[in-house]
Design a protein around this motif. Structure first.
Motif, PDB file in Angstrom:
ATOM      1  N   LEU A 186     -28.441  23.936  55.255  1.00 23.22           N
ATOM      2  CA  LEU A 186     -29.831  24.263  55.569  1.00 23.22           C
ATOM      3  C   LEU A 186     -30.641  24.442  54.293  1.00 23.22           C
ATOM      4  O   LEU A 186     -31.763  23.924  54.170  1.00 23.22           O
ATOM      5  CB  LEU A 186     -29.877  25.535  56.422  1.00 23.22           C
ATOM      6  CG  LEU A 186     -31.249  25.962  56.968  1.00 23.22           C
ATOM      7  CD1 LEU A 186     -31.091  26.646  58.322  1.00 23.22           C
ATOM      8  CD2 LEU A 186     -31.971  26.901  56.006  1.00 23.22           C
ATOM      9  N   ILE A 187     -30.088  25.162  53.324  1.00 17.11           N
ATOM     10  CA  ILE A 187     -30.790  25.379  52.057  1.00 17.11           C
ATOM     11  C   ILE A 187     -30.995  24.056  51.323  1.00 17.11           C
ATOM     12  O   ILE A 187     -32.074  23.798  50.763  1.00 17.11           O
ATOM     13  CB  ILE A 187     -30.017  26.376  51.178  1.00 17.11           C
ATOM     14  CG1 ILE A 187     -30.068  27.769  51.801  1.00 17.11           C
ATOM     15  CG2 ILE A 187     -30.590  26.417  49.763  1.00 17.11           C
ATOM     16  CD1 ILE A 187     -29.203  28.794  51.096  1.00 17.11           C
ATOM     17  N   ASP A 188     -29.970  23.208  51.328  1.00 17.19           N
ATOM     18  CA  ASP A 188     -30.094  21.906  50.664  1.00 17.19           C
ATOM     19  C   ASP A 188     -31.214  21.090  51.281  1.00 17.19           C
ATOM     20  O   ASP A 188     -32.009  20.460  50.565  1.00 17.19           O
ATOM     21  CB  ASP A 188     -28.777  21.133  50.756  1.00 17.19           C
ATOM     22  CG  ASP A 188     -27.695  21.717  49.867  1.00 17.19           C
ATOM     23  OD1 ASP A 188     -28.025  22.519  48.980  1.00 17.19           O
ATOM     24  OD2 ASP A 188     -26.516  21.374  50.075  1.00 17.19           O
ATOM     25  N   ARG A 189     -31.289  21.079  52.624  1.00 17.41           N
ATOM     26  CA  ARG A 189     -32.350  20.318  53.291  1.00 17.41           C
ATOM     27  C   ARG A 189     -33.721  20.898  52.963  1.00 17.41           C
ATOM     28  O   ARG A 189     -34.669  20.161  52.676  1.00 17.41           O
ATOM     29  CB  ARG A 189     -32.129  20.326  54.811  1.00 17.41           C
ATOM     30  CG  ARG A 189     -30.934  19.518  55.282  1.00 17.41           C
ATOM     31  CD  ARG A 189     -31.048  19.181  56.765  1.00 17.41           C
ATOM     32  NE  ARG A 189     -31.168  20.375  57.585  1.00 17.41           N
ATOM     33  CZ  ARG A 189     -30.145  21.053  58.081  1.00 17.41           C
ATOM     34  NH1 ARG A 189     -28.902  20.669  57.795  1.00 17.41           N
ATOM     35  NH2 ARG A 189     -30.338  22.124  58.844  1.00 17.41           N
ATOM     36  N   PHE A 190     -33.817  22.222  53.000  1.00 16.22           N
ATOM     37  CA  PHE A 190     -35.105  22.861  52.736  1.00 16.22           C
ATOM     38  C   PHE A 190     -35.565  22.603  51.301  1.00 16.22           C
ATOM     39  O   PHE A 190     -36.705  22.170  51.070  1.00 16.22           O
ATOM     40  CB  PHE A 190     -35.007  24.362  52.984  1.00 16.22           C
ATOM     41  CG  PHE A 190     -36.229  25.118  52.545  1.00 16.22           C
ATOM     42  CD1 PHE A 190     -37.431  24.982  53.226  1.00 16.22           C
ATOM     43  CD2 PHE A 190     -36.194  25.953  51.433  1.00 16.22           C
ATOM     44  CE1 PHE A 190     -38.565  25.666  52.826  1.00 16.22           C
ATOM     45  CE2 PHE A 190     -37.322  26.644  51.018  1.00 16.22           C
ATOM     46  CZ  PHE A 190     -38.510  26.501  51.720  1.00 16.22           C
ATOM     47  N   GLU A 191     -34.687  22.847  50.341  1.00 21.74           N
ATOM     48  CA  GLU A 191     -35.081  22.677  48.950  1.00 21.74           C
ATOM     49  C   GLU A 191     -35.358  21.210  48.623  1.00 21.74           C
ATOM     50  O   GLU A 191     -36.317  20.898  47.913  1.00 21.74           O
ATOM     51  CB  GLU A 191     -34.004  23.234  48.024  1.00 21.74           C
ATOM     52  CG  GLU A 191     -33.891  24.755  48.070  1.00 21.74           C
ATOM     53  CD  GLU A 191     -32.983  25.296  46.978  1.00 21.74           C
ATOM     54  OE1 GLU A 191     -32.221  24.494  46.379  1.00 21.74           O
ATOM     55  OE2 GLU A 191     -33.039  26.515  46.717  1.00 21.74           O
ATOM     56  N   GLY A 192     -34.508  20.311  49.130  1.00 15.44           N
ATOM     57  CA  GLY A 192     -34.685  18.898  48.844  1.00 15.44           C
ATOM     58  C   GLY A 192     -35.984  18.338  49.404  1.00 15.44           C
ATOM     59  O   GLY A 192     -36.750  17.676  48.690  1.00 15.44           O
ATOM     60  N   ARG A 193     -36.239  18.606  50.675  1.00 11.05           N
ATOM     61  CA  ARG A 193     -37.464  18.099  51.285  1.00 11.05           C
ATOM     62  C   ARG A 193     -38.699  18.757  50.683  1.00 11.05           C
ATOM     63  O   ARG A 193     -39.740  18.113  50.502  1.00 11.05           O
ATOM     64  CB  ARG A 193     -37.422  18.314  52.799  1.00 11.05           C
ATOM     65  CG  ARG A 193     -36.498  17.344  53.525  1.00 11.05           C
ATOM     66  CD  ARG A 193     -36.548  17.531  55.032  1.00 11.05           C
ATOM     67  NE  ARG A 193     -35.855  16.455  55.731  1.00 11.05           N
ATOM     68  CZ  ARG A 193     -34.564  16.445  55.995  1.00 11.05           C
ATOM     69  NH1 ARG A 193     -33.817  17.455  55.590  1.00 11.05           N
ATOM     70  NH2 ARG A 193     -34.010  15.430  56.629  1.00 11.05           N
ATOM     71  N   SER A 194     -38.607  20.042  50.394  1.00 11.61           N
ATOM     72  CA  SER A 194     -39.749  20.740  49.794  1.00 11.61           C
ATOM     73  C   SER A 194     -40.103  20.142  48.440  1.00 11.61           C
ATOM     74  O   SER A 194     -41.276  19.891  48.144  1.00 11.61           O
ATOM     75  CB  SER A 194     -39.442  22.235  49.652  1.00 11.61           C
ATOM     76  OG  SER A 194     -39.268  22.842  50.911  1.00 11.61           O
ATOM     77  N   THR A 199     -43.766  17.201  44.828  1.00 16.25           N
ATOM     78  CA  THR A 199     -43.957  16.246  43.736  1.00 16.25           C
ATOM     79  C   THR A 199     -44.683  14.985  44.196  1.00 16.25           C
ATOM     80  O   THR A 199     -45.539  14.473  43.472  1.00 16.25           O
ATOM     81  CB  THR A 199     -42.607  15.873  43.106  1.00 16.25           C
ATOM     82  OG1 THR A 199     -41.714  15.396  44.122  1.00 16.25           O
ATOM     83  CG2 THR A 199     -41.974  17.077  42.439  1.00 16.25           C
ATOM     84  N   SER A 200     -44.366  14.490  45.385  1.00 15.59           N
ATOM     85  CA  SER A 200     -45.016  13.259  45.855  1.00 15.59           C
ATOM     86  C   SER A 200     -46.484  13.475  46.177  1.00 15.59           C
ATOM     87  O   SER A 200     -47.271  12.523  46.171  1.00 15.59           O
ATOM     88  CB  SER A 200     -44.287  12.709  47.083  1.00 15.59           C
ATOM     89  OG  SER A 200     -44.409  13.590  48.195  1.00 15.59           O
ATOM     90  N   ARG A 229     -48.183  19.725  54.647  1.00 14.16           N
ATOM     91  CA  ARG A 229     -47.044  18.810  54.780  1.00 14.16           C
ATOM     92  C   ARG A 229     -45.723  19.571  54.866  1.00 14.16           C
ATOM     93  O   ARG A 229     -44.807  19.163  55.588  1.00 14.16           O
ATOM     94  CB  ARG A 229     -47.016  17.829  53.602  1.00 14.16           C
ATOM     95  CG  ARG A 229     -48.162  16.832  53.608  1.00 14.16           C
ATOM     96  CD  ARG A 229     -48.002  15.787  52.524  1.00 14.16           C
ATOM     97  NE  ARG A 229     -49.144  14.883  52.487  1.00 14.16           N
ATOM     98  CZ  ARG A 229     -49.257  13.830  51.672  1.00 14.16           C
ATOM     99  NH1 ARG A 229     -48.265  13.559  50.831  1.00 14.16           N
ATOM    100  NH2 ARG A 229     -50.327  13.069  51.689  1.00 14.16           N
ATOM    101  N   LEU A 230     -45.607  20.664  54.113  1.00 16.18           N
ATOM    102  CA  LEU A 230     -44.396  21.474  54.198  1.00 16.18           C
ATOM    103  C   LEU A 230     -44.205  22.013  55.608  1.00 16.18           C
ATOM    104  O   LEU A 230     -43.117  21.918  56.190  1.00 16.18           O
ATOM    105  CB  LEU A 230     -44.470  22.635  53.211  1.00 16.18           C
ATOM    106  CG  LEU A 230     -44.263  22.317  51.731  1.00 16.18           C
ATOM    107  CD1 LEU A 230     -44.571  23.540  50.873  1.00 16.18           C
ATOM    108  CD2 LEU A 230     -42.842  21.837  51.464  1.00 16.18           C
TER     109      LEU A 230
END
Length: 321
Positions: A186-194, A199-200, A229-230
Motif C-alpha cells: 500500500l505504501i509503495d503504491r501511494f508513494e509511487g503514484r504520488s 513531478t508530471s 489529481r492526487l
C-alpha cells in the motif's frame, strides 16, 4: 564505519575493494588528526570503530582527502563541508536501506535459503553495484542541474512557494488491521503514484512519510492541480484510504533539501482539519488562485488552526463539480 560483516567476502563485494586500513592510518594518510576525520565520517552517517579495526579502504582515504581539499581550497568552509557530508549521508543511507530491502525481496522471491543468502548477496552485489553506482551519479547530476537552475538567481532568504501536504485518512488504524506485506504494498503504491503525479504536473516532492507527501511548486495553480489529481487518482485504487490535502502559499525556508516555516506548518495543519477527500486552502492561497477558471473555491466556516490562530479557509474543487 564499514558495512555489515558477512561470509564469503560479502562486505568487500559491496565495497568492491579490500579493507586494509585502521582509522588512524586513514587519518595519517590524509594528514589530519583522527578526531577531525571522525567528524567527517560521523557527518556521513558512519559510526566510530575500534582503533585497531581494519575497516577502511583506499576509497575511504580518497573521500577524506577530497573533503579536506574542498575546505582548504576555499570551496567550502568547515561548517558547510560538514553540512554537505550530512546531506550525502542522509540521502545515501535511505537509498541504501531501500535497495537492500529490494534485494532481500528478490532473493526471497527466488527461493534462496537463509544459509545460502551471503553467497547469493555477493553474486548480486558483483552484478548490480557498478550499474547502480552509475545510475546514482547520473540521477544526482540531473537533479543538481535542475536545482541549481531554479535557485541560481533566487534570494534564498525570501523564497515564496505554494505548498501542499496530503495524507491518507485513518492510516494508523488500517496499519493495525493488515499484514506487514500488505502495508508495504500500500505504501509503495501511494508513494509511487504520488511522486508520479507531483513531478508530471510540474511540482517537486520534498519528502514522503509513508502515509503522507509534502510537495511544492512555484505557482498555486500547479499545486492545486496536483492536489486534485492526487485525490482523484488514489480514490480509484482498490483498498486505498481516502486522501485529504492542505494547501498554503507564502514564504518558506529551504534547508538541506527540506522546507520549513509558517507556510509549511499551515499546510500541514489544514490537512489535519480537512475531511476525507477534501482539499483545504488557506486564504492567501485562495486569493492567488482566484480568477483561475479551472478551479472552484468555496469558503468554509472559520477554523481554529493549532498554533496559528483562526482563519477562514476555502475548499478547492474543479470547476463544474
Amino acid at each position: 564505519m564499514a558495512g555489515v560483516d558477512g561470509e564469503d567476502g560479502l562486505t568487500e563485494a559491496f565495497l568492491r575493494e579490500p579493507r586494509r586500513y585502521t582509522s588512524h592510518q586513514v587519518a595519517y594518510m590524509a594528514g589530519v588528526p583522527v578526531y577531525r576525520a571522525r567528524r567527517y565520517w560521523r557527518a556521513l552517517g558512519f559510526a566510530n570503530v575500534a582503533d585497531d579495526a581494519v575497516e577502511f579502504t583506499d576509497s575511504d582515504v580518497e573521500a577524506l582527502r577530497t573533503m579536506l581539499e574542498l575546505v582548504s581550497s576555499g570551496v567550502y568552509d568547515e561548517e558547510h563541508m560538514l553540512l554537505v557530508a550530512r546531506s550525502i549521508g542522509s540521502a545515501t543511507t535511505r537509498l541504501a536501506e531501500s535497495q537492500a530491502e529490494l534485494g532481500v525481496e528478490a532473493l526471497d522471491q527466488a527461493g534462496v535459503p537463509l544459509a545460502e543468502r551471503p553467497r547469493a548477496w555477493r553474486r548480486r552485489a558483483e552484478r548490480v553495484v557498478p550499474d547502480l553506482a552509475r545510475l546514482l551519479v547520473y540521477g544526482w547530476q540531473r537533479q543538481l542541474a535542475a536545482a541549481a537552475g531554479r535557485i541560481a538567481e533566487q534570494d534564498m532568504s525570501a523564497v515564496r512557494l505554494a505548498v501542499g501536504f496530503a495524507d491518507l485518512v485513518a492510516f494508523t488504524r488500517l496499519s493495525r488491521q493488515i499484514t506487514g506485506s500488505e502495508l508495504s504494498r500500500l505504501i509503495d503504491r501511494f508513494e509511487g503514484r504520488s511522486a508520479d503525479i507531483v513531478t508530471s504536473t510540474g511540482g517537486r516532492v520534498v519528502k514522503t512519510l509513508g502515509d503522507s507527501v509534502l510537495f511544492v511548486a512555484d505557482q498555486p495553480h500547479v499545486v492545486a492541480e496536483i492536489a486534485l489529481r492526487l485525490v482523484e487518482t488514489h480514490a480509484k485504487i482498490k483498498d486505498m484510504p481516502e486522501l485529504r490535502v492542505g494547501l498554503a502559499a507564502g514564504p518558506v525556508i529551504w534547508r538541506m533539501g527540506d522546507v520549513f516555516g509558517t507556510t509549511v506548518n499551515l499546510a500541514s495543519r489544514l490537512t489535519a482539519l480537512s475531511l476525507p477527500g477534501t482539499i483545504l486552502a488557506d486564504p492567501q492561497f485562495a486569493e492567488e488562485l482566484e480568477g483561475d477558471r479551472a478551479f472552484r473555491l468555496r469558503p468554509v466556516n472559520r477554523l481554529s488552526v493549532r498554533g496559528l490562530g483562526e482563519l477562514a479557509p476555502f475548499t478547492v474543487t474543479r470547476s463544474g463539480s
